[in-house]
Design an enzyme around this catalytic site. Structure first.
Site, short mmCIF file in Angstrom:
data_model
loop_
_atom_site.label_atom_id
_atom_site.label_comp_id
_atom_site.label_asym_id
_atom_site.label_seq_id
_atom_site.Cartn_x
_atom_site.Cartn_y
_atom_site.Cartn_z
N SER A 21 -26.00 103.96 146.46
CA SER A 21 -25.18 102.79 146.80
C SER A 21 -24.19 103.13 147.91
O SER A 21 -23.91 104.30 148.20
CB SER A 21 -24.41 102.28 145.57
OG SER A 21 -23.15 102.91 145.45
N ILE A 22 -23.63 102.08 148.48
CA ILE A 22 -22.64 102.23 149.56
C ILE A 22 -21.35 102.86 149.04
O ILE A 22 -20.55 103.41 149.83
CB ILE A 22 -22.34 100.84 150.18
CG1 ILE A 22 -21.65 100.99 151.54
CG2 ILE A 22 -21.53 99.97 149.22
CD1 ILE A 22 -21.55 99.68 152.32
N LYS A 23 -21.14 102.82 147.74
CA LYS A 23 -19.90 103.34 147.17
C LYS A 23 -19.75 104.86 147.33
O LYS A 23 -18.64 105.39 147.20
CB LYS A 23 -19.81 102.97 145.69
CG LYS A 23 -19.78 101.47 145.42
CD LYS A 23 -18.51 100.83 145.90
CE LYS A 23 -18.39 99.40 145.42
NZ LYS A 23 -17.12 98.76 145.82
N ASP A 24 -20.85 105.55 147.61
CA ASP A 24 -20.75 107.00 147.83
C ASP A 24 -19.80 107.32 148.97
O ASP A 24 -19.08 108.33 148.95
CB ASP A 24 -22.13 107.58 148.17
CG ASP A 24 -23.06 107.61 146.98
OD1 ASP A 24 -22.64 107.21 145.88
OD2 ASP A 24 -24.22 108.03 147.15
N ALA A 27 -16.21 106.96 147.74
CA ALA A 27 -15.94 107.84 146.61
C ALA A 27 -15.56 109.24 147.10
O ALA A 27 -14.56 109.82 146.67
CB ALA A 27 -17.15 107.90 145.68
#
Length: 431
Positions: A21-24, A27
Site C-alpha cells: 500500500s501507499i502507506k509504506d 510509515a
C-alpha cells in the site's frame, strides 16, 4: 470503465510497495523522523490507531529496526488486514467503529492511552504527524510529475488522514498551480462539508462501510487550500467499482481505489479531452477478499445486483408447484408431465420432500420395464432434488444442476416449496 470519460486516465498503482500500500511511504518517514528527534528510542514500541495499511508499513519498519508494535483498529476493517498485521508480529486490539473519536473505546483513544501506559512507547499518530504529508510531498508528488512528464492536470485521491492528497497535491501545485486536486470522501464523513464551509458539522457523521477514507474529525495533515474539490461516494458505488477495475482492467485493487474512480466518474462532466488525470490506487485487493470480493458479503449489503433463486420464484409466484404423492402411480406422473409440460416433479409426503421423478429417469426405467407404469411412484422415485436458499445466486446453481440432476428446490418465507430447473435458469439469465 474509464472509457466513458472524455480524457486520459492514469492509475498510480501503489501496491508494489513492500506492505502492498501507499502507506509504506509515510510509515517509514514517521518512524525515521521520530528516531531523529528522540521520540523513538532503541527497543521502543510503536503504538498506532490504524485501518490496517499504515499498521502494515509500520510493522515492516519495526521488523527491520527492532521495535515492538501495538495497533488499535476498528471492527469494520477486513479480517484479512487484522490477520496480516498479526502475521508480521503486531499486537492488534479491535475497537468499536460506531463511537465518537473522544470515546475511550474508540481506536483513536485506545491508541493514545496505550502510548501513555506502555513503557518506552511512541504514539505515531498518522493523523496529526506531519511527516505523513511530508513523505508524499517528497516522494509521491515528484514521482507523478516525472512519470507524466508534467502533463498531469488532475490528481484524484480517496482521502482519509490527508497526507497523500495534501503532500502530493502541494508539490504538484507548486510545479503547476493550474493542476486540480480532487479529494474523494465517503458519505458518513464530515470532510467535504468542512472543506466547503469550514464548519465541523457532526450531523454529517454516521457509520459507513468503506475502509481507509473519510473522517469524523479533521486531521492536522490537511491543508484544505491545496484541495480544489471534494466529492462523496457511496459504500456501494466504491465496492462495485473496485470489482469492475479488477475485472475490466486486470488490476486487483482495494476498496479506496473503487471509491476514487467512482468519484472521478461522477465528476466526468468537468473534464475535457486534453486532460490527463492521475488516480491513486492505494492498496491491493487481497486485503478485501472476505468483503468486496466476496459475493455473499456484497449481497447481504445490497451491493451486488445478481439474480437469485428468489427472483425466479417471485417471477412466477402465481404458478403452483406440481407435486406427486409416493403412493400415486407412475402413469399419474407421466400424465402430469404431459399436462403441465414439465420434466421434473418433486415427491412430497405431509409437505416434506421424500424423492423426485424426472422424465429422463422414468424413460430409462420404462424402456426396460414397461409394466412399471402401474407401479407406485415410491418404487421408482429418485433421490430428492437438492434444497438451496432463496438468496442463492443463479450462477451458483451449476454446482447442483447437472446432467444427473435437473432441478433444485427451495422454500419461501411461508414454508412453501418451489422448483428451479435448467430452463428457469436460462430464462432468468436471458432477461
Amino acid at each position: 470503465m474509464t472509457r466513458e470519460l472524455p480524457c486520459t486516465v492514469l492509475a498510480k498503482v501503489e501496491f508494489f510497495n513492500p506492505g502492498n500500500s501507499i502507506k509504506d511511504r509515510m510509515a517509514v518517514r514517521m518512524v525515521e523522523e521520530a528516531e531523529k528527534d528522540g521520540r523513538l528510542k532503541p527497543g521502543g514500541t510503536l503504538v498506532e490507531g490504524t485501518s490496517g495499511n499504515t499498521g502494515m508499513g509500520l510493522a515492516l519498519a519495526a521488523i527491520v529496526k527492532g521495535y515492538r508494535c501495538i495497533f488499535a483498529t476498528t471492527d469494520k476493517q477486513s479480517k484479512e488486514k487484522v490477520d496480516i498485521l498479526k502475521a508480521v508480529g503486531a499486537e492488534v486490539i479491535v475497537c468499536p467503529t460506531n463511537v465518537e473519536p473522544e470515546d475511550p473505546r474508540s481506536y483513536y483513544s485506545v491508541a493514545a492511552r496505550l502510548a501513555k501506559e506502555v513503557p518506552n512507547a511512541f504514539y505515531v499518530n498518522q493523523y496529526d504527524n506531519l511527516a505523513n504529508r511530508d513523505a508524499h510531498y517528497e516522494q509521491t508528488g515528484p514521482e507523478i510529475w516525472e512519470q507524466t512528464e508534467g502533463k498531469i492536470t488532475h490528481l484524484i485521491v480517496a482521502t482519509g488522514t490527508g497526507g497523500t492528497v495534501t503532500g502530493a497535491g502541494k508539490y504538484l501545485k507548486e510545479k503547476n498551480p493550474d493542476i486540480q486536486v480532487w479529494a474523494i470522501d465517503s458519505y458518513g464523513s464530515l470532510l467535504k462539508k468542512y472543506h466547503e464551509t469550514g464548519e465541523l458539522d457532526m450531523s454529517e457523521v454516521y457509520p459507513y462501510i468503506t475502509e481507509g477514507i473519510g473522517e469524523d474529525f479533521v486531521p492536522q495533515n490537511y491543508d484544505m487550500s491545496v484541495i480544489d474539490k471534494f466529492e462523496k461516494v457511496t459504500d456501494k458505488d466504491g465496492a462495485v467499482m473496485a470489482r469492475r477495475i479488477t475485472k475490466e482492467e486486470g488490476i486487483f485493487v482495494g476498496y479506496s481505489a473503487g471509491s476514487a474512480v467512482s468519484g472521478l466518474v461522477q465528476l466526468k462532466h468537468l473534464l475535457k479531452p486534453e486532460d490527463v488525470v492521475v488516480v491513486i490506487f492505494h492498496d491491493h485487493g487481497s486485503r478485501y477478499v472476505g468483503k468486496v470480493y466476496n459475493d455473499q458479503w456484497m449481497m447481504e449489503r445490497g451491493f451486488l445486483d445478481v439474480k437469485t433463486v428468489k427472483d425466479v420464484v417471485n417471477g412466477r409466484r402465481n404458478v403452483p408447484l406440481v407435486t406427486l404423492n409416493p403412493d400415486e402411480k407412475v402413469s399419474d406422473a407421466i400424465g402430469k408431465m404431459k399436462k403441465f409440460d414439465i420434466e421434473h416433479i418433486p415427491v412430497l409426503q405431509n409437505n416434506e420432500v421424500v424423492g423426485a421423478i424426472s422424465e429422463s429417469g422414468l424413460f430409462s426405467r420404462l424402456i426396460d420395464q414397461p409394466e412399471l407404469k402401474d407401479a407406485a411412484v415410491k418404487q421408482v422415485m429418485q433421490a430428492s432434488f437438492p434444497v438451496v436458499g432463496l438468496e442463492t445466486p443463479i450462477d451458483k446453481l451449476t454446482i447442483f444442476i447437472n446432467k444427473e440432476n435437473g432441478a433444485v428446490l427451495t422454500k419461501d418465507e411461508s414454508g412453501n416449496h418451489h422448483i428451479v430447473t435448467k430452463y428457469d435458469i436460462i430464462q432468468a439469465l436471458g432477461k
